[in-house]
Design a protein around this motif. Structure first.
Motif, PDB file in Angstrom:
ATOM      1  N   PHE A  61      29.771  16.569  40.003  1.00  0.00           N
ATOM      2  CA  PHE A  61      29.656  16.356  38.563  1.00  0.00           C
ATOM      3  C   PHE A  61      28.192  16.333  38.174  1.00  0.00           C
ATOM      4  N   PRO A  62      27.865  16.578  36.920  1.00  0.00           N
ATOM      5  CA  PRO A  62      28.769  16.932  35.833  1.00  0.00           C
ATOM      6  C   PRO A  62      29.233  18.378  35.977  1.00  0.00           C
ATOM      7  N   LYS A  63      30.324  18.682  35.351  1.00  0.00           N
ATOM      8  CA  LYS A  63      30.885  20.035  35.420  1.00  0.00           C
ATOM      9  C   LYS A  63      30.410  20.829  34.212  1.00  0.00           C
ATOM     10  N   ASP A  64      29.079  20.927  34.143  1.00  0.00           N
ATOM     11  CA  ASP A  64      28.449  21.693  33.060  1.00  0.00           C
ATOM     12  C   ASP A  64      27.086  22.178  33.525  1.00  0.00           C
ATOM     13  N   GLY A  65      26.303  22.736  32.621  1.00  0.00           N
ATOM     14  CA  GLY A  65      25.021  23.328  32.954  1.00  0.00           C
ATOM     15  C   GLY A  65      23.973  22.369  33.472  1.00  0.00           C
ATOM     16  N   MET A  66      24.242  21.079  33.447  1.00  0.00           N
ATOM     17  CA  MET A  66      23.292  20.101  33.971  1.00  0.00           C
ATOM     18  C   MET A  66      23.562  19.752  35.432  1.00  0.00           C
ATOM     19  N   ASN A  67      24.512  20.414  36.058  1.00  0.00           N
ATOM     20  CA  ASN A  67      24.859  20.163  37.454  1.00  0.00           C
ATOM     21  C   ASN A  67      23.738  20.652  38.375  1.00  0.00           C
ATOM     22  N   LYS A  68      23.234  19.767  39.215  1.00  0.00           N
ATOM     23  CA  LYS A  68      22.102  20.091  40.101  1.00  0.00           C
ATOM     24  C   LYS A  68      22.452  21.192  41.107  1.00  0.00           C
ATOM     25  N   HIS A  71      22.176  24.442  39.418  1.00  0.00           N
ATOM     26  CA  HIS A  71      20.768  24.837  39.264  1.00  0.00           C
ATOM     27  C   HIS A  71      20.294  25.587  40.509  1.00  0.00           C
ATOM     28  N   GLU A  72      20.697  25.114  41.673  1.00  0.00           N
ATOM     29  CA  GLU A  72      20.299  25.773  42.924  1.00  0.00           C
ATOM     30  C   GLU A  72      20.938  27.155  43.032  1.00  0.00           C
ATOM     31  N   VAL A  73      22.196  27.277  42.624  1.00  0.00           N
ATOM     32  CA  VAL A  73      22.862  28.576  42.642  1.00  0.00           C
ATOM     33  C   VAL A  73      22.159  29.531  41.683  1.00  0.00           C
ATOM     34  N   GLY A  74      21.789  29.032  40.514  1.00  0.00           N
ATOM     35  CA  GLY A  74      21.083  29.868  39.545  1.00  0.00           C
ATOM     36  C   GLY A  74      19.830  30.484  40.124  1.00  0.00           C
ATOM     37  N   LYS A  75      19.103  29.715  40.933  1.00  0.00           N
ATOM     38  CA  LYS A  75      17.863  30.214  41.547  1.00  0.00           C
ATOM     39  C   LYS A  75      18.123  31.438  42.418  1.00  0.00           C
ATOM     40  N   ILE A  76      19.285  31.478  43.073  1.00  0.00           N
ATOM     41  CA  ILE A  76      19.642  32.625  43.903  1.00  0.00           C
ATOM     42  C   ILE A  76      19.648  33.907  43.073  1.00  0.00           C
ATOM     43  N   PHE A  77      20.059  33.770  41.824  1.00  0.00           N
ATOM     44  CA  PHE A  77      20.160  34.917  40.923  1.00  0.00           C
ATOM     45  C   PHE A  77      18.926  35.081  40.041  1.00  0.00           C
ATOM     46  N   GLY A  78      17.888  34.282  40.290  1.00  0.00           N
ATOM     47  CA  GLY A  78      16.655  34.390  39.520  1.00  0.00           C
ATOM     48  C   GLY A  78      16.731  33.755  38.144  1.00  0.00           C
ATOM     49  N   VAL A  79      17.672  32.832  37.964  1.00  0.00           N
ATOM     50  CA  VAL A  79      17.836  32.137  36.695  1.00  0.00           C
ATOM     51  C   VAL A  79      17.595  30.655  36.965  1.00  0.00           C
ATOM     52  N   ILE A  80      16.556  30.105  36.346  1.00  0.00           N
ATOM     53  CA  ILE A  80      16.139  28.737  36.636  1.00  0.00           C
ATOM     54  C   ILE A  80      16.408  27.840  35.439  1.00  0.00           C
ATOM     55  N   LYS A  81      17.044  26.700  35.702  1.00  0.00           N
ATOM     56  CA  LYS A  81      17.354  25.748  34.638  1.00  0.00           C
ATOM     57  C   LYS A  81      16.066  25.205  34.049  1.00  0.00           C
ATOM     58  N   TYR A  82      16.045  25.056  32.733  1.00  0.00           N
ATOM     59  CA  TYR A  82      14.888  24.517  32.016  1.00  0.00           C
ATOM     60  C   TYR A  82      14.451  23.201  32.635  1.00  0.00           C
ATOM     61  N   ARG A  83      13.176  23.108  32.976  1.00  0.00           N
ATOM     62  CA  ARG A  83      12.663  21.916  33.668  1.00  0.00           C
ATOM     63  C   ARG A  83      12.427  20.747  32.726  1.00  0.00           C
ATOM     64  N   GLY A  84      12.694  20.915  31.436  1.00  0.00           N
ATOM     65  CA  GLY A  84      12.522  19.839  30.457  1.00  0.00           C
ATOM     66  C   GLY A  84      13.716  18.914  30.356  1.00  0.00           C
ATOM     67  N   GLY A  85      14.668  19.051  31.266  1.00  0.00           N
ATOM     68  CA  GLY A  85      15.813  18.146  31.289  1.00  0.00           C
ATOM     69  C   GLY A  85      16.775  18.358  30.141  1.00  0.00           C
ATOM     70  N   ILE A  86      17.270  17.241  29.598  1.00  0.00           N
ATOM     71  CA  ILE A  86      18.329  17.322  28.594  1.00  0.00           C
ATOM     72  C   ILE A  86      17.838  17.706  27.203  1.00  0.00           C
TER      73      ILE A  86
END
Length: 97
Positions: A61-68, A71-86
């Protein structure tokens, strides 16, 4: 001036901009084509196949875009979660900005 303010308020309402938490910008990572805003959510278990056909499973959890883990999976595809948090939950980019 009052007409301009009224038109701007109408535009904000029409485009759902009233609660952005981040000021709009004419020059940004969005206008450079290096950012995407996407609302992500799921129920149950999320199963994703990476570039090497490896299956990745997210149960946490959480089961949304804030899931850590997401975020790691996104990096595999070259997409990085905004580092500014919520402050900008749907924001993903090429470099976390």
């Amino acid at each position: 001036m009052a007409e301009s303010l009224a038109a701007a308020a109408e535009m904000m309402a029409a485009f759902g901009m009233a609660n952005l938490n981040v000021a709009p910008s004419l020059r940004s990572r969005h206008t450079e084509g290096k950012v995407i805003d996407m609302a992500i959510s799921w129920s149950g278990v999320l199963i994703i196949e990476d570039n090497n056909k490896k299956t990745l499973t997210i149960r946490s959890f959480p089961k949304d875009g804030m899931n850590k883990e997401l975020h790691e999976v996104g990096k595999i595809f070259g997409v990085i979660k905004y580092r500014g948090g919520i402050s900008d939950k749907p924001h993903w980019s090429s470099d976390g900005r």
